[in-house]
Design an enzyme around this catalytic site. Structure first.
Site, PDB file in Angstrom:
ATOM      1  N   HIS A 116       0.846  -1.210   0.000  1.00 56.76           N
ATOM      2  CA  HIS A 116       0.000   0.000   0.000  1.00 56.76           C
ATOM      3  C   HIS A 116       0.872   1.246   0.000  1.00 56.76           C
ATOM      4  O   HIS A 116       2.072   1.205   0.282  1.00 56.76           O
ATOM      5  CB  HIS A 116      -0.920   0.027   1.225  1.00 56.76           C
ATOM      6  N   HIS A 141       4.736   0.157   0.252  1.00 53.35           N
ATOM      7  CA  HIS A 141       5.483  -0.600   1.258  1.00 53.35           C
ATOM      8  C   HIS A 141       4.619  -1.716   1.824  1.00 53.35           C
ATOM      9  O   HIS A 141       3.390  -1.732   1.638  1.00 53.35           O
ATOM     10  CB  HIS A 141       6.031   0.308   2.359  1.00 53.35           C
ATOM     11  N   ASP A 179       0.382   5.069   1.896  1.00 54.32           N
ATOM     12  CA  ASP A 179      -0.448   5.500   3.023  1.00 54.32           C
ATOM     13  C   ASP A 179      -1.570   6.447   2.582  1.00 54.32           C
ATOM     14  O   ASP A 179      -1.328   7.435   1.866  1.00 54.32           O
ATOM     15  CB  ASP A 179       0.417   6.198   4.087  1.00 54.32           C
ATOM     16  N   ARG A 203       4.875   6.055  14.363  1.00 54.20           N
ATOM     17  CA  ARG A 203       4.871   6.677  13.033  1.00 54.20           C
ATOM     18  C   ARG A 203       4.320   8.092  13.085  1.00 54.20           C
ATOM     19  O   ARG A 203       3.228   8.315  13.617  1.00 54.20           O
ATOM     20  CB  ARG A 203       4.045   5.851  12.042  1.00 54.20           C
TER      21      ARG A 203
HETATM   22  C1  SIN Z   1       3.022   1.070   7.842  1.00 51.59           C
HETATM   23  O1  SIN Z   1       2.454   0.567   6.872  1.00 51.59           O
HETATM   24  O2  SIN Z   1       2.985   2.273   8.057  1.00 51.59           O
HETATM   25  C2  SIN Z   1       3.797   0.179   8.780  1.00 51.59           C
HETATM   26  C3  SIN Z   1       5.041  -0.353   8.185  1.00 51.59           C
HETATM   27  C4  SIN Z   1       5.807  -1.203   9.164  1.00 51.59           C
HETATM   28  O3  SIN Z   1       5.419  -1.303  10.325  1.00 51.59           O
HETATM   29  O4  SIN Z   1       6.841  -1.744   8.773  1.00 51.59           O
END
Ligand code: SIN
Length: 286
Positions: free
Chosen positions: A103, A262, A105, A277
């Protein structure tokens, strides 16, 4: 690209670099600030290991790239509403993994985030790596005919599958012991974005679709759209477009959400992984 105040070591051919020679907990000079911005545009995802960051430091470094974006649906830290806790406890086992589908974000938003700054507070003893893929390289590798066709298409994005009124997280069985996700009918809203977007800093073109939030092409049904979307997803995650990052505690990663996808790998059942995050506000894709 040579830098004067930092060193960047690529970790793969397509994208990703480890940055050394900088202490992110200290006040950055103008040159350091300009060079870490440039490193993000150059490498699309940058990693800073062994950084001892407070939440204020984390917010300040994210602020180098833009304003903070407040993440909908995912409960933030009580003490820092602009920081989400991404945590998987040993008792979550195999079932739950935030970010465990390819995805980009919040593409359901009219102005999706520019990027995210993810800080590792506790890494598992093995596993829990994150994969990134370069959506510019994926676009560049398509035929001229496909590029031309895609450049004329618009995609419908929505949070519906995950966070909508009938989405995945409305089922209590899909809620984790560790994170609180609050789906609601605002998640059903649909937003239009170009399938091929132009990066505002570099002018490069990239694919801008992803399997979680892209619902279909505008003016087509889901059945009509899905075969082409599936081809593009398979193409975009070819190994040569990817890098894979193995976390160590106290690493900060910053990725450019406009030209990458990612995927967080769920292979560390029985161990704790704890990330914070901060998400960085972006602009309407063009
Ligand atoms: C995310 O998709 O923001 C998380 C990525 C992760 O925890 O590695």
């Amino acid at each position: 690209m040579p830098y004067e105040t930092i060193t960047a070591q690529s970790i793969a051919g397509a994208l990703g670099a480890e940055i050394t020679g900088i202490d992110l907990s200290s006040q950055l000079t103008n040159s350091q600030t300009a060079e870490i911005q440039q490193a993000l545009w150059d490498h699309k995802v940058v990693f800073f290991r062994d950084q001892d960051l407070t939440p204020e430091d984390h917010l300040r470094i994210a602020g180098v790239f833009g304003e903070v974006y407040r993440v909908p649906f995912v409960k933030a830290r009580d003490d820092y509403p602009d920081i989400i806790d991404i945590v998987k406890e040993p008792e979550d086992g195999d079932m739950y993994n935030f970010g465990g589908v390819w995805h980009t974000d919040a593409s359901f938003d009219e102005k999706p985030p520019l990027g995210s700054a993810l800080y590792s507070l506790q890494s598992p003893p093995y596993g829990g790596d994150t994969l990134f893929t370069n959506m510019e390289a994926a676009f560049d590798a398509l035929s001229d005919g496909m590029k031309d066709m895609l450049s004329k298409l618009t995609a419908v994005h929505s949070a519906e599958r995950n966070y909508g009124s009938g989405g995945y997280f409305t089922d209590d069985d899909n809620q984790s012991a560790s994170m609180t996700i609050n789906p609601d009918d605002s998640g059903d809203k649909e937003t239009l974005h170009p399938v091929v977007r132009t990066h505002p800093e570099t002018g490069n073109k990239s694919l801008y679709i992803n399997p979680i939030y892209t619902m279909r092409f505008k003016d087509m049904t889901e059945d009509e759209s899905q075969p082409l979307l599936d081809f593009l997803y398979d193409h975009a995650i070819r190994p040569e477009f990817q890098c894979r990052f193995t976390w160590t505690t106290n690493t900060l990663a910053v990725w450019d959400n406009r030209c990458t996808m990612h995927f967080a790998i769920n292979d560390y059942a029985g161990h704790r992984r704890h990330m914070n995050r901060v998400t960085i506000a972006g602009e309407r894709p063009v």
